[in-house]
Enzyme design. Structure first.
Site, PDB file in Angstrom:
ATOM      1  N   ASP A  69      55.696  37.131  29.252  1.00  0.00           N
ATOM      2  CA  ASP A  69      56.603  36.579  30.257  1.00  0.00           C
ATOM      3  C   ASP A  69      57.592  35.588  29.652  1.00  0.00           C
ATOM      4  O   ASP A  69      58.779  35.617  29.951  1.00  0.00           O
ATOM      5  CB  ASP A  69      55.808  35.903  31.371  1.00  0.00           C
ATOM      6  CG  ASP A  69      56.713  35.336  32.453  1.00  0.00           C
ATOM      7  OD1 ASP A  69      57.571  36.080  32.965  1.00  0.00           O
ATOM      8  OD2 ASP A  69      56.573  34.141  32.769  1.00  0.00           O
TER       9      ASP A  69
ATOM     10  N   MET B  24      33.572  38.817  30.574  1.00  0.00           N
ATOM     11  CA  MET B  24      34.740  39.038  31.436  1.00  0.00           C
ATOM     12  C   MET B  24      35.660  37.823  31.421  1.00  0.00           C
ATOM     13  O   MET B  24      36.882  37.963  31.445  1.00  0.00           O
ATOM     14  CB  MET B  24      34.312  39.378  32.863  1.00  0.00           C
ATOM     15  CG  MET B  24      33.601  40.722  32.982  1.00  0.00           C
ATOM     16  SD  MET B  24      34.474  42.094  32.192  1.00  0.00           S
ATOM     17  CE  MET B  24      36.021  42.091  33.067  1.00  0.00           C
ATOM     18  N   GLU B  25      35.083  36.630  31.347  1.00  0.00           N
ATOM     19  CA  GLU B  25      35.901  35.422  31.282  1.00  0.00           C
ATOM     20  C   GLU B  25      36.682  35.374  29.969  1.00  0.00           C
ATOM     21  O   GLU B  25      37.869  35.017  29.958  1.00  0.00           O
ATOM     22  CB  GLU B  25      35.013  34.190  31.443  1.00  0.00           C
ATOM     23  CG  GLU B  25      34.488  34.003  32.861  1.00  0.00           C
ATOM     24  CD  GLU B  25      33.411  34.996  33.289  1.00  0.00           C
ATOM     25  OE1 GLU B  25      33.150  35.094  34.488  1.00  0.00           O
ATOM     26  OE2 GLU B  25      32.830  35.704  32.423  1.00  0.00           O
TER      27      GLU B  25
ATOM     28  N   LEU C 206      33.274  41.470  42.061  1.00  0.00           N
ATOM     29  CA  LEU C 206      31.846  41.414  41.798  1.00  0.00           C
ATOM     30  C   LEU C 206      31.451  40.550  40.602  1.00  0.00           C
ATOM     31  O   LEU C 206      30.280  40.492  40.247  1.00  0.00           O
ATOM     32  CB  LEU C 206      31.249  42.825  41.656  1.00  0.00           C
ATOM     33  CG  LEU C 206      31.567  43.792  42.809  1.00  0.00           C
ATOM     34  CD1 LEU C 206      30.948  45.145  42.539  1.00  0.00           C
ATOM     35  CD2 LEU C 206      31.117  43.232  44.144  1.00  0.00           C
ATOM     36  N   CYS C 207      32.400  39.865  39.967  1.00  0.00           N
ATOM     37  CA  CYS C 207      32.058  38.892  38.927  1.00  0.00           C
ATOM     38  C   CYS C 207      31.486  37.645  39.590  1.00  0.00           C
ATOM     39  O   CYS C 207      31.949  37.232  40.650  1.00  0.00           O
ATOM     40  CB  CYS C 207      33.295  38.496  38.113  1.00  0.00           C
ATOM     41  SG  CYS C 207      33.664  39.604  36.762  1.00  0.00           S
ATOM     42  N   HIS C 208      30.519  37.057  38.931  1.00  0.00           N
ATOM     43  CA  HIS C 208      29.933  35.821  39.439  1.00  0.00           C
ATOM     44  C   HIS C 208      30.845  34.644  39.112  1.00  0.00           C
ATOM     45  O   HIS C 208      31.376  34.573  38.003  1.00  0.00           O
ATOM     46  CB  HIS C 208      28.566  35.578  38.790  1.00  0.00           C
ATOM     47  CG  HIS C 208      27.538  36.583  39.181  1.00  0.00           C
ATOM     48  ND1 HIS C 208      27.387  37.773  38.508  1.00  0.00           N
ATOM     49  CD2 HIS C 208      26.627  36.574  40.172  1.00  0.00           C
ATOM     50  CE1 HIS C 208      26.410  38.459  39.079  1.00  0.00           C
ATOM     51  NE2 HIS C 208      25.927  37.758  40.089  1.00  0.00           N
TER      52      HIS C 208
END
Length: 159
Positions: A126, A111-112, A73-75
């Site tokens: 990693d 969010m980004e 649901l993120c644009h």
């Protein structure tokens, strides 16, 4: 009101088409703690997998650009700036990762910024896990966000 649910209670991407387009930015950070030998290898560019910080920087940038593919649901956003920075703390045996994401648009970029930090930290893990499989990733958080109708928000504490 829950904005990510429609009238039927189903998942729904928020309609931002009526929102004013403004300059928006967000900063986030997080850290990874590792043993002294592994941190020294990163600092001296002696990790067997190569330049750890350069690889993590690229991974963070790519992750911010792919946020909408990862978080439901993120644009999808046309980011205009993504910065990833590292701060080495040899006393705490940590690498702090910070991100800045910017755009001119109708929705925020928190969010980004969080995704950029998270993936950069995962990349550090990693690339360094052979030297220290007990590393700890922590303290991922939004530091600031600006733009839109709420203006500037800043974290007031380090917690």
């Amino acid at each position: 009101m829950l904005t990510h649910l429609n009238a039927k209670g189903q998942a729904n991407m928020v309609d931002v088409s009526d929102k004013v387009s403004t300059q928006r930015s967000a900063q986030a950070s997080g850290c990874i703690t590792m043993n002294a030998e592994t941190l020294a290898a990163v600092c001296n560019n002696q990790n067997k997998k190569g330049d750890v910080l350069a690889t993590a920087r690229i991974a963070g940038i790519q992750a911010a650009k792919k946020c909408a593919d990862l978080i439901p649901l993120c644009h999808p956003l046309a980011l205009t700036k993504i910065d990833i920075d590292f701060e080495i703390d040899t006393v705490k045996q940590q690498i702090k990762v910070s991100s800045l994401c910017k755009l001119n648009g109708q929705t925020g970029v928190e969010m980004e910024a969080l995704t950029a930090v998270s993936v950069a930290l995962l990349t550090l893990f990693d690339m360094c896990k052979a030297g220290d499989p007990s590393m700890t990733i922590s303290e991922i958080k939004v530091l600031t966000k600006a733009g839109g109708k709420t203006g500037l928000w800043q974290r007031t504490t380090e917690t």
